[in-house]
Design an enzyme around this catalytic site. Sequence first.
Site, PDB file in Angstrom:
ATOM      1  N   ASN A   1       6.012  -9.190   8.500  1.00 37.16           N
ATOM      2  CA  ASN A   1       5.414 -10.212   8.229  1.00 37.16           C
ATOM      3  C   ASN A   1       5.026 -11.147   9.470  1.00 37.16           C
ATOM      4  O   ASN A   1       3.933 -11.270   9.680  1.00 37.16           O
ATOM      5  CB  ASN A   1       6.347 -11.099   7.218  1.00 37.16           C
ATOM      6  CG  ASN A   1       5.664 -12.327   6.448  1.00 37.16           C
ATOM      7  OD1 ASN A   1       4.646 -13.021   6.979  1.00 37.16           O
ATOM      8  ND2 ASN A   1       5.993 -12.958   5.370  1.00 37.16           N
ATOM      9  N   THR A   2       6.170 -11.761  10.045  1.00 40.03           N
ATOM     10  CA  THR A   2       5.751 -12.793  10.914  1.00 40.03           C
ATOM     11  C   THR A   2       5.111 -12.098  12.324  1.00 40.03           C
ATOM     12  O   THR A   2       4.240 -13.031  12.836  1.00 40.03           O
ATOM     13  CB  THR A   2       7.174 -13.233  11.542  1.00 40.03           C
ATOM     14  OG1 THR A   2       8.083 -13.726  10.367  1.00 40.03           O
ATOM     15  CG2 THR A   2       7.184 -14.545  12.587  1.00 40.03           C
TER      16      THR A   2
ATOM     17  N   LYS B   1      12.404  -6.206  -3.829  1.00 40.04           N
ATOM     18  CA  LYS B   1      13.122  -5.928  -2.672  1.00 40.04           C
ATOM     19  C   LYS B   1      14.302  -7.090  -2.701  1.00 40.04           C
ATOM     20  O   LYS B   1      14.303  -8.092  -3.126  1.00 40.04           O
ATOM     21  CB  LYS B   1      12.371  -6.420  -1.812  1.00 40.04           C
ATOM     22  CG  LYS B   1      13.004  -6.658  -0.198  1.00 40.04           C
ATOM     23  CD  LYS B   1      11.902  -7.156   0.913  1.00 40.04           C
ATOM     24  CE  LYS B   1      12.933  -7.655   1.984  1.00 40.04           C
ATOM     25  NZ  LYS B   1      11.952  -8.347   3.016  1.00 40.04           N
TER      26      LYS B   1
ATOM     27  N   ALA C   1      12.139  -6.034   8.703  1.00 42.98           N
ATOM     28  CA  ALA C   1      12.430  -7.507   9.592  1.00 42.98           C
ATOM     29  C   ALA C   1      12.814  -7.083  11.030  1.00 42.98           C
ATOM     30  O   ALA C   1      13.361  -6.011  11.207  1.00 42.98           O
ATOM     31  CB  ALA C   1      13.824  -7.691   8.856  1.00 42.98           C
ATOM     32  N   GLY C   2      12.309  -7.990  11.861  1.00 42.47           N
ATOM     33  CA  GLY C   2      12.474  -7.632  13.248  1.00 42.47           C
ATOM     34  C   GLY C   2      11.349  -7.307  14.109  1.00 42.47           C
ATOM     35  O   GLY C   2      11.532  -7.379  15.316  1.00 42.47           O
TER      36      GLY C   2
ATOM     37  N   GLY D   1      12.509 -12.366  11.590  1.00 44.95           N
ATOM     38  CA  GLY D   1      11.861 -13.472  12.299  1.00 44.95           C
ATOM     39  C   GLY D   1      12.230 -13.529  13.689  1.00 44.95           C
ATOM     40  O   GLY D   1      11.515 -14.403  14.462  1.00 44.95           O
TER      41      GLY D   1
END
Lengths: 255, 66
Positions: A205-206, A96, A183-184, A157
């Site tokens: 992830n988060t 990535k 992301a996001g 995040g």
Amino acid sequence: MLEIGDLKFNSRLFLGTGKFSDEKIQAAAIEASGTEVLTFAVRRMNLFDKDLPNPLANIDLRKYTTFPNTAGAKTVEETVRIAEIARHAGVCDMIKVEIIGDDKTLLPDPIATYEACQILLDKGYTVCPYISNDVVLAKRLERIGVHAIMPLASPIGTGRGINNPLNLRYIVEQSSIPVIVDAGIGSPKDACYAMELGADAVLLNTAVSNAKDPVKMAEAMKLSIDAGVLGYDAGRIPVRYSAQASSPAEGLEFL
Amino acid sequence: MQCTVNGELHYFEKDITIATLLDHLDVDDNRIVVEHNGELIKKSVFKQQAVKNNDRLELLEFVGGG
């Protein structure tokens, strides 16, 4: 079936491995997510505190496609160096390409990303660049041969979900390589929406690792992605300005 | 002799190998990637690869990330 380069996946959820508070919860969340792809980062080993937990200790990496990122790199040279380290360690099935161009927003540097992708393609990597919602950049990257495009939903995040569905849709429609929304993502509805827009996969992830119950959230993400794929394939109704009754207008004479 | 490991100076009485350095630092070699003067080193040569005066080493590992 999702195909990226020579790799094939049934699951359309790619899971990041950062910021889990507990190794056992992380392992259970990975299991619950049904993911086949795990992302990692490369860092200097902390030589003075070797008791720090190894977040990957409880994971049998042979069961997963390992997807290292180049997070932390700010230049083309640093990106290529991280990719080479990952390949040397034998954990690089895909890379990535993540080159942050702005420390406040963590938005990616499009020019460095393009240059790094070119070099990594020449070196034979399976290349998946992380980009903003830039249709033209996506097109240019596809033209040089990247294997998938990873446009963001919103800054890393933030959990703000899909900020620019229109541009994301443009990217999906003009792309003949897989589009992984990365992301996001904050909640299952965001992941579902990405798939409803026609994305091929979601990387998050988060949203899982920082959820109150990461294992439950991992399962919720899995289900929402499945729902989004089904919904996209089923073909949603058009959005209308005026109301249209669902019940027949006829047969009301008795009233 | 002295060498730099992850940005910190380390001192040794004599020349050493990467394997003895890792042993000295109590580092599990299954977890790490070694860069020696900018070059990635295969685990199979850790026991032979000499670390000399003023060499630079980076001991890198994979960590959780998204």
